[in-house]
Design a protein around this motif. Structure first.
Motif, PDB file in Angstrom:
ATOM      1  N   UNK A 223       0.828  -1.206   0.000  1.00 48.11           N
ATOM      2  CA  UNK A 223       0.000   0.000   0.000  1.00 48.11           C
ATOM      3  C   UNK A 223       0.857   1.249   0.000  1.00 48.11           C
ATOM      4  N   UNK A 224       1.912   1.256   0.814  1.00 43.61           N
ATOM      5  CA  UNK A 224       2.801   2.424   0.848  1.00 43.61           C
ATOM      6  C   UNK A 224       3.583   2.574  -0.456  1.00 43.61           C
ATOM      7  N   UNK A 225       3.972   1.444  -1.048  1.00 42.31           N
ATOM      8  CA  UNK A 225       4.648   1.498  -2.340  1.00 42.31           C
ATOM      9  C   UNK A 225       3.759   2.171  -3.374  1.00 42.31           C
ATOM     10  N   UNK A 226       2.499   1.752  -3.391  1.00 40.28           N
ATOM     11  CA  UNK A 226       1.544   2.310  -4.343  1.00 40.28           C
ATOM     12  C   UNK A 226       1.337   3.798  -4.106  1.00 40.28           C
ATOM     13  N   UNK A 227       1.204   4.187  -2.843  1.00 39.42           N
ATOM     14  CA  UNK A 227       0.978   5.590  -2.513  1.00 39.42           C
ATOM     15  C   UNK A 227       2.161   6.464  -2.926  1.00 39.42           C
ATOM     16  N   UNK A 228       3.379   5.996  -2.654  1.00 34.59           N
ATOM     17  CA  UNK A 228       4.570   6.776  -3.003  1.00 34.59           C
ATOM     18  C   UNK A 228       4.718   6.920  -4.512  1.00 34.59           C
ATOM     19  N   UNK A 229       4.504   5.841  -5.235  1.00 34.23           N
ATOM     20  CA  UNK A 229       4.643   5.885  -6.686  1.00 34.23           C
ATOM     21  C   UNK A 229       3.572   6.780  -7.303  1.00 34.23           C
ATOM     22  N   UNK A 230       2.330   6.620  -6.875  1.00 31.46           N
ATOM     23  CA  UNK A 230       1.251   7.429  -7.415  1.00 31.46           C
ATOM     24  C   UNK A 230       1.426   8.903  -7.083  1.00 31.46           C
TER      25      UNK A 230
ATOM     26  N   UNK B  61      11.950   4.557  -9.312  1.00 38.68           N
ATOM     27  CA  UNK B  61      11.997   4.868  -7.881  1.00 38.68           C
ATOM     28  C   UNK B  61      11.886   3.574  -7.084  1.00 38.68           C
ATOM     29  N   UNK B  62      12.551   3.547  -5.941  1.00 36.30           N
ATOM     30  CA  UNK B  62      12.436   2.432  -5.010  1.00 36.30           C
ATOM     31  C   UNK B  62      12.646   2.966  -3.605  1.00 36.30           C
ATOM     32  N   UNK B  63      11.743   2.673  -2.690  1.00 42.27           N
ATOM     33  CA  UNK B  63      11.794   3.248  -1.343  1.00 42.27           C
ATOM     34  C   UNK B  63      11.708   2.170  -0.274  1.00 42.27           C
ATOM     35  N   UNK B  64      12.060   2.545   0.934  1.00 45.69           N
ATOM     36  CA  UNK B  64      11.947   1.652   2.087  1.00 45.69           C
ATOM     37  C   UNK B  64      11.680   2.474   3.335  1.00 45.69           C
ATOM     38  N   UNK B  65      10.956   1.887   4.269  1.00 45.37           N
ATOM     39  CA  UNK B  65      10.646   2.520   5.550  1.00 45.37           C
ATOM     40  C   UNK B  65      11.160   1.619   6.666  1.00 45.37           C
ATOM     41  N   UNK B  66      11.819   2.222   7.647  1.00 45.66           N
ATOM     42  CA  UNK B  66      12.277   1.447   8.802  1.00 45.66           C
ATOM     43  C   UNK B  66      11.944   2.204  10.078  1.00 45.66           C
ATOM     44  N   UNK B  67      11.624   1.473  11.108  1.00 43.03           N
ATOM     45  CA  UNK B  67      11.379   2.071  12.436  1.00 43.03           C
ATOM     46  C   UNK B  67      12.634   1.852  13.273  1.00 43.03           C
ATOM     47  N   UNK B  68      13.250   2.954  13.649  1.00 40.29           N
ATOM     48  CA  UNK B  68      14.505   2.904  14.404  1.00 40.29           C
ATOM     49  C   UNK B  68      14.252   3.295  15.855  1.00 40.29           C
ATOM     50  N   UNK B  69      14.843   2.553  16.770  1.00 46.65           N
ATOM     51  CA  UNK B  69      14.645   2.848  18.189  1.00 46.65           C
ATOM     52  C   UNK B  69      15.264   4.178  18.571  1.00 46.65           C
ATOM     53  N   UNK B  70      16.368   4.537  17.905  1.00 42.63           N
ATOM     54  CA  UNK B  70      16.992   5.841  18.147  1.00 42.63           C
ATOM     55  C   UNK B  70      17.867   6.208  16.953  1.00 42.63           C
ATOM     56  N   UNK B  71      17.974   7.512  16.693  1.00 42.10           N
ATOM     57  CA  UNK B  71      18.833   8.010  15.624  1.00 42.10           C
ATOM     58  C   UNK B  71      19.451   9.330  16.062  1.00 42.10           C
ATOM     59  N   UNK B  72      20.681   9.530  15.665  1.00 42.56           N
ATOM     60  CA  UNK B  72      21.343  10.806  15.929  1.00 42.56           C
ATOM     61  C   UNK B  72      21.030  11.744  14.770  1.00 42.56           C
TER      62      UNK B  72
END
Length: 250
Positions: free
Chosen positions: A68-75, A177-188
């Protein structure tokens, strides 16, 4: 040619960083008639001038982005590209590239707030976004890239702090285009530690944002499409008409 310096964008819940979005928030499921992806070895894939092997496998044990997110980003990208002003004469339709997505997955897994990996970004464009709070859809993570259009003046002037996310989105020849989503516990992030963040990485090919070049040619939509498209046009975008070569995403 020397590539423009591309800066990251930050979306921080509760703080307005950019001008308000003036378009519709919802993105239709099929904004254009562009194919979502192309199978390697088809006539369409050979006609596109970038690397082949972009079919999306049905079975993946792990994916950093939902269908679903892939479709949304591309559209969303294709809608933005189809509605640029001044109008574009050579704007190509974007399709999903699984190899770019895999590269984005690898980098998103690092939870590092910078562009990379260094050897890869020499050959592809990349936009980043980070969110430390709740969001309604993946479109919320990229809306600020589109908002940079308020600071952009064709062909290559920027009155704001950065316009390069927007110009990469609408770079005419960046048709994959090619995308990815990640949930990170912490980021600087610029010296501060952010907890429980959502990190979005979008990779583009061919690479855009070249110094001294406009992102696209002005003119009647599809009046200056590359010859490989055979004169086919879909909602202001240069697109292929090989319906038999279209494949479903999943």
């Amino acid at each position: 040619m020397k590539p423009l310096q591309v800066m990251q964008t930050i979306i921080l819940t509760g703080i307005l960083w950019v001008m308000p979005f003036t378009g519709s928030v919802a993105v239709p499921a099929n904004t254009t008639d562009c194919p979502r992806s192309v199978a390697a070895g088809t006539a369409m894939d050979r006609e596109l001038r970038n690397p082949p092997e972009v079919s999306i496998p049905r079975g993946r044990r792990k994916r950093y982005i939902s269908s679903r997110d892939m479709s949304s980003l591309l559209d969303y990208h294709n809608r933005v590209r189809s509605q640029v002003f001044p109008p574009a004469a050579n704007m190509e339709c974007m399709v999903w590239d699984e190899r770019l997505a895999k590269s984005a997955e690898s980098w998103a897994a690092q939870c590092v707030w910078e562009h990379g990996p260094p050897h890869a970004v020499r050959f592809m464009g990349q936009n980043l976004s980070i969110n430390s709070g709740r969001y309604r859809s993946v479109v919320d993570l990229v809306r600020s890239w589109h908002d940079e259009r308020h600071s952009f003046s064709y062909p290559d002037q920027c009155s704001g702090s950065v316009c390069s996310h927007y110009t990469q989105m609408v770079w005419a020849s960046s048709n994959r285009i090619g995308c990815a989503i990640n949930r990170c516990s912490s980021m600087n992030v610029y010296g501060s530690t952010w907890r429980h963040v959502v990190f979005l990485v979008c990779n583009y090919s061919v690479k855009g944002n070249w110094v001294g070049e406009a992102p696209y040619k002005i003119g009647r939509p599809c009046s200056a499409c590359p010859p490989s498209y055979g004169g086919s046009c879909s909602r202001n975008l240069c697109s292929f008409s090989f319906k038999s070569n279209k494949i479903a995403w999943f």
